[in-house]
Design an enzyme around this catalytic site. Structure first.
Site, short mmCIF file in Angstrom:
data_model
loop_
_atom_site.label_atom_id
_atom_site.label_comp_id
_atom_site.label_asym_id
_atom_site.label_seq_id
_atom_site.Cartn_x
_atom_site.Cartn_y
_atom_site.Cartn_z
N TRP A 57 0.82 -1.21 0.00
CA TRP A 57 0.00 0.00 0.00
C TRP A 57 0.85 1.26 0.00
CZ3 TRP A 57 -3.47 1.84 4.59
CH2 TRP A 57 -2.79 1.82 5.80
N ASP A 196 -0.26 -1.59 12.14
CA ASP A 196 0.29 -2.83 12.67
C ASP A 196 -0.04 -3.14 14.13
OD1 ASP A 196 1.39 -2.47 10.20
OD2 ASP A 196 3.42 -2.91 10.79
N GLU A 424 7.61 9.77 9.19
CA GLU A 424 6.76 8.59 9.04
C GLU A 424 5.43 8.81 9.77
OE1 GLU A 424 7.13 3.75 9.90
OE2 GLU A 424 8.69 5.14 10.61
#
Length: 470
Positions: A57, A196, A424
């Site tokens: 993705w 996650d 990030e």
């Protein structure tokens, strides 16, 4: 002169993707330099150090931004990923670069053993991949990449070659992953959903016996602070789940972890709309994809909507119950055009209320409930704000008429991306950079926000409305 606004030096022997005009903003130049630095010749790594391979993705989001620099590279990005598709239709979440040392990332190719353990499921023999998947953003990305340069796309047969692979990908999810029998896709590993270590997974993960710590080495801790990353206990459970799936030959079915996730299914519905546009562009007859997208939306509402929470919740398929944690995943269905108006309004209120704080205590939407016991502003998906989820929510707000809030979110994303060095993820209160900087999809989606300005009616919305004409 601001040194951060200068162009990165051109590596010897490499051709850059573009030559920025003198009118290009410093933020544009910096974002483009991040993507240039991550380009391998066939795809873009999310981060040279922490994530040195191709992620599924990530590549979809990167292609959405890369199309503004080089439509050819954006097409190549997706083509490289699709070339690693398994014959059962799944698109693996990692495509491994054979030139990268095995110890640079774990789980490495020798853990997944895709060409042997995945043989029955149709894993490719000439490239090593993981055996799990990630959210299906790919058809949406392919359509947006096509629109960036329809002439080039048609001349290269980009959509003609991508369409059957994308259709097979959706078919795999819809027919092989409806583990709950209610018309929604289940994920069989937290990494598949992409968020996650969200607290939403804590309850179903508690059933999983972790792999012994001595059985793996966490390469991620070489590049990120331990307090920003998943715990060793969580990681041991991830490894156990992945190893068990591998040892079953990557066969789908009820296991220790099966969760219906609102964001995963909403992105599948959004990509069904995009696949419908691709089919019409190609003159292909086939499934009624718009109707399928609307059925997915109806199933989302029926199975995952929680009126008391004011948002969608995950469902633990094995336990047969919803998971009471509020994660950002439960806001992502705002992206869908067929979402009932009252539910959309409630999602906006929840997003801007005390649990997520948008426009009040936070500039970007956090990944988890600010009031939740498990909230942590720095630990991966347990609280920090991420740019891909906020990019999706900006479009959802704009779609359902909350233009002022969408404009403010867009402004906040652009400011935070530049100030954080394209981090990030960031602390949702302070916007402090977490994880790695120079992150691929942060830079790519910054470019998309810079180019698809609201005044032009852009932001990729027409890709799932069917209003555009190439």
């Amino acid at each position: 002169m601001d040194r951060t606004a200068q162009r990165a030096p051109r590596p010897p022997g490499r051709t850059v993707a573009y030559e920025p005009s003198s009118a290009a903003s410093p933020l544009h130049v910096r974002a483009a330099a991040v993507l240039e630095a991550g380009w391998t010749g066939t795809s873009t790594v999310p981060s040279r150090g922490l994530y040195p391979h191709q992620w599924s993705w990530d590549s979809a989001f990167i292609a959405i931004g890369l199309r503004h620099l080089s439509p050819l590279r954006a097409q190549t990005e997706l083509e490289t990923l699709l070339a690693a598709q398994w014959t059962d239709g799944r698109i693996p979440h990692i495509v491994f670069n054979p030139s990268v040392p095995l110890d640079a990332y774990f789980p490495s190719p020798d853990f997944w053993c895709s060409s042997t353990a995945g043989r029955t499921a149709g894993a490719p023999r000439t490239v090593q991949t993981s055996g799990i998947v990630q959210p299906p953003v790919h058809a949406l990305a392919a359509w947006l990449v096509h629109l960036a340069d329809p002439g080039l796309s048609r001349a290269r047969g980009f959509l003609t070659r991508a369409y059957p692979r994308l259709a097979a990908w959706h078919g795999y999810l819809l027919h092989r992953r409806d583990l709950g029998g209610g018309g929604l896709v289940s994920v069989v590993h937290p990494w598949e959903q992409g968020m996650d270590n969200s607290p939403c997974w804590d309850r179903p993960l508690s059933r999983v016996t972790p792999a012994p710590a001595r059985s793996f080495r966490r390469a991620d801790l070489d590049h990120g602070a331990p307090e920003d990353r998943p715990t060793d206990l969580d990681y041991g459970r991830y490894v156990r789940l992945a190893a068990d799936y591998r040892d079953r030959g990557y066969a789908d079915g009820p296991g220790d972890f099966a969760v219906e996730d609102p964001a995963f299914n909403a992105l599948l519905a959004a990509s069904e709309y995009a696949l419908d546009r691709i089919a019409r562009e190609l003159g292909v007859t086939g499934p009624a994809r718009r109707a399928r997208a609307e059925r997915l939306t109806e199933a989302l509402v029926e199975r995952l909507w929680d009126p008391a929470a004011g948002m969608f919740l995950c469902r633990d398929v094995r336990a047969g119950e919803t998971i009471p944690e509020r994660g950002v995943s439960g806001l992502i269905p705002l992206l869908l055009p067929a979402l009932p108006r009252g539910l959309a309004a409630t999602l906006v209120r929840t997003m801007c209320g005390p649990h997520f704080g948008l426009g009040g205590t936070t500039r970007l939407v956090p990944s988890f409930d600010l009031l939740g016991e498990a909230f942590d502003p720095h630990r991966y998906w347990r609280g920090p704000a991420w740019f891909n989820t906020n990019w999706l929510l900006e479009r959802g707000l704009r779609r359902h008429g909350a233009r002022g809030r969408a404009d403010a979110l867009r402004k906040g994303m652009l400011h935070t991306a530049g100030a954080s060095g394209f981090a990030e993820y960031v602390d949702p209160y302070t916007a402090q950079a977490c994880g790695v900087t120079g992150f691929g999809w942060t830079a790519a989606l910054t470019l998309d926000l810079l180019h698809d300005r609201p005044a032009r009616g852009g932001n990729g919305l027409t890709a799932i409305k069917g209003e555009d004409r190439a």
